[in-house]
Design a protein around this motif. Structure first.
Motif, PDB file in Angstrom:
ATOM      1  N   HIS A  75     -29.127  -9.310   4.246  1.00 34.31           N
ATOM      2  CA  HIS A  75     -28.194  -9.769   3.219  1.00 34.31           C
ATOM      3  C   HIS A  75     -28.977 -10.523   2.155  1.00 34.31           C
ATOM      4  O   HIS A  75     -29.988 -11.161   2.447  1.00 34.31           O
ATOM      5  CB  HIS A  75     -27.139 -10.727   3.797  1.00 34.31           C
ATOM      6  N   ARG A  76     -28.468 -10.485   0.939  1.00 30.10           N
ATOM      7  CA  ARG A  76     -29.006 -11.335  -0.137  1.00 30.10           C
ATOM      8  C   ARG A  76     -27.904 -11.588  -1.155  1.00 30.10           C
ATOM      9  O   ARG A  76     -27.123 -10.707  -1.489  1.00 30.10           O
ATOM     10  CB  ARG A  76     -30.206 -10.674  -0.837  1.00 30.10           C
ATOM     11  N   GLY A  77     -27.827 -12.843  -1.647  1.00 31.26           N
ATOM     12  CA  GLY A  77     -27.035 -13.127  -2.829  1.00 31.26           C
ATOM     13  C   GLY A  77     -25.639 -13.668  -2.626  1.00 31.26           C
ATOM     14  O   GLY A  77     -24.937 -13.915  -3.607  1.00 31.26           O
ATOM     15  N   PHE A  78     -25.202 -13.907  -1.375  1.00 31.27           N
ATOM     16  CA  PHE A  78     -23.828 -14.380  -1.157  1.00 31.27           C
ATOM     17  C   PHE A  78     -23.751 -15.098   0.187  1.00 31.27           C
ATOM     18  O   PHE A  78     -24.769 -15.302   0.859  1.00 31.27           O
ATOM     19  CB  PHE A  78     -22.840 -13.210  -1.211  1.00 31.27           C
ATOM     20  N   GLU A  79     -22.539 -15.486   0.563  1.00 27.04           N
ATOM     21  CA  GLU A  79     -22.303 -16.169   1.834  1.00 27.04           C
ATOM     22  C   GLU A  79     -21.359 -15.337   2.697  1.00 27.04           C
ATOM     23  O   GLU A  79     -20.467 -14.655   2.179  1.00 27.04           O
ATOM     24  CB  GLU A  79     -21.688 -17.553   1.607  1.00 27.04           C
ATOM     25  N   LEU A 137     -22.111 -16.091  -4.484  1.00 25.33           N
ATOM     26  CA  LEU A 137     -22.855 -17.262  -4.937  1.00 25.33           C
ATOM     27  C   LEU A 137     -23.032 -17.181  -6.449  1.00 25.33           C
ATOM     28  O   LEU A 137     -23.193 -16.088  -7.007  1.00 25.33           O
ATOM     29  CB  LEU A 137     -24.243 -17.303  -4.285  1.00 25.33           C
ATOM     30  N   PRO A 138     -23.024 -18.327  -7.146  1.00 26.70           N
ATOM     31  CA  PRO A 138     -23.312 -18.298  -8.582  1.00 26.70           C
ATOM     32  C   PRO A 138     -24.736 -17.823  -8.826  1.00 26.70           C
ATOM     33  O   PRO A 138     -25.610 -17.936  -7.951  1.00 26.70           O
ATOM     34  CB  PRO A 138     -23.113 -19.750  -9.014  1.00 26.70           C
ATOM     35  N   ALA A 139     -24.980 -17.275 -10.010  1.00 26.19           N
ATOM     36  CA  ALA A 139     -26.289 -16.716 -10.326  1.00 26.19           C
ATOM     37  C   ALA A 139     -27.418 -17.697 -10.034  1.00 26.19           C
ATOM     38  O   ALA A 139     -28.464 -17.311  -9.500  1.00 26.19           O
ATOM     39  CB  ALA A 139     -26.320 -16.285 -11.794  1.00 26.19           C
ATOM     40  N   LYS A 140     -27.212 -18.961 -10.332  1.00 26.16           N
ATOM     41  CA  LYS A 140     -28.278 -19.948 -10.164  1.00 26.16           C
ATOM     42  C   LYS A 140     -28.616 -20.213  -8.701  1.00 26.16           C
ATOM     43  O   LYS A 140     -29.683 -20.760  -8.402  1.00 26.16           O
ATOM     44  CB  LYS A 140     -27.892 -21.259 -10.861  1.00 26.16           C
ATOM     45  N   GLU A 268     -19.012 -13.949 -13.460  1.00 26.42           N
ATOM     46  CA  GLU A 268     -20.366 -13.463 -13.708  1.00 26.42           C
ATOM     47  C   GLU A 268     -20.443 -11.988 -13.328  1.00 26.42           C
ATOM     48  O   GLU A 268     -19.611 -11.504 -12.553  1.00 26.42           O
ATOM     49  CB  GLU A 268     -21.373 -14.270 -12.879  1.00 26.42           C
ATOM     50  N   PRO A 269     -21.427 -11.268 -13.852  1.00 21.31           N
ATOM     51  CA  PRO A 269     -21.576  -9.859 -13.477  1.00 21.31           C
ATOM     52  C   PRO A 269     -21.794  -9.714 -11.966  1.00 21.31           C
ATOM     53  O   PRO A 269     -22.430 -10.568 -11.332  1.00 21.31           O
ATOM     54  CB  PRO A 269     -22.810  -9.406 -14.259  1.00 21.31           C
ATOM     55  N   ILE A 270     -21.239  -8.640 -11.408  1.00 18.90           N
ATOM     56  CA  ILE A 270     -21.408  -8.342  -9.983  1.00 18.90           C
ATOM     57  C   ILE A 270     -22.099  -6.997  -9.858  1.00 18.90           C
ATOM     58  O   ILE A 270     -21.588  -5.978 -10.337  1.00 18.90           O
ATOM     59  CB  ILE A 270     -20.053  -8.299  -9.257  1.00 18.90           C
ATOM     60  N   ALA A 271     -23.262  -6.999  -9.221  1.00 15.05           N
ATOM     61  CA  ALA A 271     -23.966  -5.762  -8.896  1.00 15.05           C
ATOM     62  C   ALA A 271     -24.144  -5.734  -7.382  1.00 15.05           C
ATOM     63  O   ALA A 271     -24.730  -6.651  -6.812  1.00 15.05           O
ATOM     64  CB  ALA A 271     -25.322  -5.700  -9.596  1.00 15.05           C
ATOM     65  N   GLN A 272     -23.596  -4.695  -6.734  1.00 15.30           N
ATOM     66  CA  GLN A 272     -23.667  -4.614  -5.276  1.00 15.30           C
ATOM     67  C   GLN A 272     -24.260  -3.287  -4.835  1.00 15.30           C
ATOM     68  O   GLN A 272     -23.916  -2.221  -5.345  1.00 15.30           O
ATOM     69  CB  GLN A 272     -22.284  -4.768  -4.638  1.00 15.30           C
ATOM     70  N   MET A 278     -25.942  -9.037  -6.284  1.00 17.27           N
ATOM     71  CA  MET A 278     -26.658  -9.789  -7.307  1.00 17.27           C
ATOM     72  C   MET A 278     -25.895  -9.680  -8.629  1.00 17.27           C
ATOM     73  O   MET A 278     -24.716  -9.339  -8.648  1.00 17.27           O
ATOM     74  CB  MET A 278     -28.094  -9.256  -7.422  1.00 17.27           C
ATOM     75  N   ASN A 279     -26.599  -9.949  -9.740  1.00 14.00           N
ATOM     76  CA  ASN A 279     -25.952  -9.913 -11.054  1.00 14.00           C
ATOM     77  C   ASN A 279     -26.400  -8.743 -11.923  1.00 14.00           C
ATOM     78  O   ASN A 279     -25.830  -8.521 -12.985  1.00 14.00           O
ATOM     79  CB  ASN A 279     -26.204 -11.223 -11.811  1.00 14.00           C
TER      80      ASN A 279
END
Length: 297
Positions: A75-79, A137-140, A268-272, A278-279
């Protein structure tokens, strides 16, 4: 829906509860090594229910439906928030975390910049039931270090009133001086995750920020959400209304169990791509490359 006299929950009365925008029927599917589940919040609803990316419901008395579990996957980029109603699931991950998720417990995992983990049943018979929610998760924060917390059932706060018992996983339940803070808080998405148990003839009102996206998932009985009857295994997406101040749930002559989930949209942009969120597509390509090169987790 047969009605009976109501038991009021002693919260501040709502002036304008949200209405139900639409009801959603989940999509039967399988994931992991063949675990049968229902995908309630699907990818086409991610914008409407931002910051939430997915909600899976699973529940079976047949071990063949769950026994293979979820072997190692990235996984990457979220919870991920896994809530176990019944059963036992062992978590292990590449950051060295390990825990046993059992009846009534929650596993809250921040994948951040990357983690590889497994979720495998520790039972060969009996019922396994629960939910997994994906929270963006927010981009930051998408590349923060991975983090993990086991929350046993006994550590989940409860808000109670006559005929009402609310497990407060995240956010808070109730209002004013009587509000109960949840086991988890998140600064940017400010999520609410409430497991609401209502006796027959009970009702519950929960204040919500007007800007939050929100939905109710009924998993036992039939609830009245505002003026709309919501049967079991249905998700009710709640309207966005700047004048609305919360959501009202009520029961008829049968008890109800339902999840109330709400959060502040990130916009924010969502790329999955599968387990990576990610964004941008470039960030997705990097996640895949990092995973293949052994740099993820």
């Amino acid at each position: 829906m047969t009605t009976t006299p109501m038991l009021d929950s002693p919260a501040t009365p709502l002036a304008r509860p949200r209405r139900v925008e639409r009801l959603v029927v989940g999509r039967p599917t399988s994931d992991g090594a063949g675990v049968k589940l229902t995908r309630v919040l699907t990818q086409d609803l991610q914008r409407r229910l931002d910051p939430f990316l997915m909600l899976d419901a699973f529940g079976s008395d047949d071990a063949d439906d769950y026994i293979a579990g979820f072997p190692n996957h990235p996984h990457r980029g979220f919870e991920t928030v896994t809530y176990m109603i019944a059963g036992r699931m062992r978590h292990r991950d590449s950051a060295g975390h390990e825990g046993l998720l059992s009846n009534g417990g929650v596993q809250w995992m921040t994948a951040g910049r990357g983690i590889i983990h497994s979720e495998l049943p520790e039972q060969e018979q009996g019922r396994m039931e629960g939910f997994q929610l994906w929270l963006n998760l927010p981009a930051k924060d998408k590349m923060v270090p991975a983090w993990y917390r086991d929350i046993p059932a006994g550590e989940i706060p409860h808000w109670r009133a006559p005929g009402v018992d609310v497990g407060v996983i995240a956010g808070h339940a109730g209002s004013g001086d009587g509000a109960v803070a949840g086991a988890m808080q998140r600064e940017h998405t400010e999520p609410f995750y409430l497991d609401i148990h209502l006796d027959a003839g009970a009702r519950f009102q929960q204040p919500l920020p007007a800007g939050h996206h929100a939905f109710v998932y009924v998993y036992r009985g039939e609830a009245m959400v505002g003026e709309t009857a919501v049967p079991a295994q249905r998700m009710a997406i709640l309207t966005q209304d700047e004048a609305a101040d919360g959501v009202a749930l009520a029961t008829g002559d049968q008890p109800v169990r339902a999840l109330l989930i709400a959060g502040r949209p990130l916009r924010e942009p969502i790329a999955q791509y599968g387990p990576f969120v990610m964004n941008s597509q470039e960030q997705i390509f990097q996640a895949v490359e990092d995973f293949r090169a052994g740099r993820l987790g």
